[in-house]
Design an enzyme around this catalytic site. Structure first.
Site, PDB file in Angstrom:
ATOM      1  N   GLY A   1       1.345  -1.526   0.027  1.00  0.00           N
ATOM      2  CA  GLY A   1       0.216   0.169   0.083  1.00  0.00           C
ATOM      3  C   GLY A   1       0.836   0.869   0.062  1.00  0.00           C
TER       4      GLY A   1
ATOM      5  N   CYS B   1      -9.781  12.002   9.626  1.00  0.00           N
ATOM      6  CA  CYS B   1      -9.584  12.944   8.541  1.00  0.00           C
ATOM      7  C   CYS B   1     -10.000  13.160   7.619  1.00  0.00           C
ATOM      8  CB  CYS B   1      -8.082  12.030   8.632  1.00  0.00           C
ATOM      9  SG  CYS B   1      -6.712  12.596   7.676  1.00  0.00           S
TER      10      CYS B   1
ATOM     11  N   THR C   1      -9.094  11.180   4.496  1.00  0.00           N
ATOM     12  CA  THR C   1      -9.199  10.168   4.206  1.00  0.00           C
ATOM     13  C   THR C   1     -11.160   9.682   3.981  1.00  0.00           C
ATOM     14  OG1 THR C   1      -7.321   9.078   5.645  1.00  0.00           O
ATOM     15  CG2 THR C   1      -9.094   8.155   5.804  1.00  0.00           C
TER      16      THR C   1
ATOM     17  N   SER D   1      -1.693  10.821   6.249  1.00  0.00           N
ATOM     18  CA  SER D   1      -2.645  12.287   7.039  1.00  0.00           C
ATOM     19  C   SER D   1      -3.238  11.330   7.913  1.00  0.00           C
ATOM     20  CB  SER D   1      -3.391  12.691   6.311  1.00  0.00           C
ATOM     21  OG  SER D   1      -4.211  12.012   5.310  1.00  0.00           O
TER      22      SER D   1
END
Length: 182
Positions: free
Chosen positions: A57, A170, A173, A136
């Site tokens: 990933g 976040c 996301t 993040s």
């Protein structure tokens, strides 16, 4: 002053190892500044270099990450079944090669037993608590996953719940996940 990075930002990738299973999950959001450009990107990939299955990933620049994934695949073809060696060789190249030094991405890589975070600073890190996260929302996802590790949930359920928590916190996301189990 010209900005080389146009403001692409954010993602969350998590790797969880529990009960003989390793899961890598990533969200699908691509942002440019405060605008969502795409919500369904695939940032987790399955590869089979040299006949050995690996899941990776990435967080960071997509083009940079694909360059790194291609390099990792070549390293794994040169040393089949030796994930740690391939990751260390990639990190060495990434740290010392003038072209690769400019790449802005991070990787989580697993072969189903080992779990590594590979960075452009030359790091190949194996998590202490069987949870690795980048991007993040990585710290949010890692904290959530670590809190869930002692319970009855399996690796995939932990990764999915941790990613849902990260997506709630976040803004870079989302909950559109790609999940690979190995």
């Amino acid at each position: 002053m010209t900005q080389m990075n146009p403001g692409w930002h954010g993602t969350t990738i998590i790797g969880v190892r529990k009960g003989g299973e390793v899961v890598v999950a990533g969200d699908g959001q691509v942002s440019l500044g405060d605008t969502v450009i795409k919500g369904s990107a695939t940032k987790v990939r399955r590869m089979s270099p040299g006949g050995h299955e690996v899941v990776a990933g990435f967080a960071g620049s997509t083009a940079d990450a694909f360059t790194l994934l291609e390099r990792l695949e070549a390293k794994l073809e040169a040393a089949p079944g030796k994930l740690q060696r391939a990751c260390v060789d990639l990190a060495k190249d990434w740290r010392t090669d003038k072209f690769l030094q400019k790449l802005e991405a991070m990787l989580i890589v697993t072969d189903g037993s080992a779990l590594y975070v590979v960075t452009g600073a030359g790091d190949v890190l194996e998590p202490e608590h069987d949870v690795a996260a980048i991007g993040s929302g990585g710290n949010y996802a890692a904290a959530a996953a670590r809190a869930l590790m002692d319970g009855e949930l399996g690796a995939e359920e932990i990764a999915r719940k941790a990613m849902a928590i990260a997506a709630d916190i976040c803004v870079y996301t989302n909950g559109n996940l790609t999940v690979e189990v190995i």
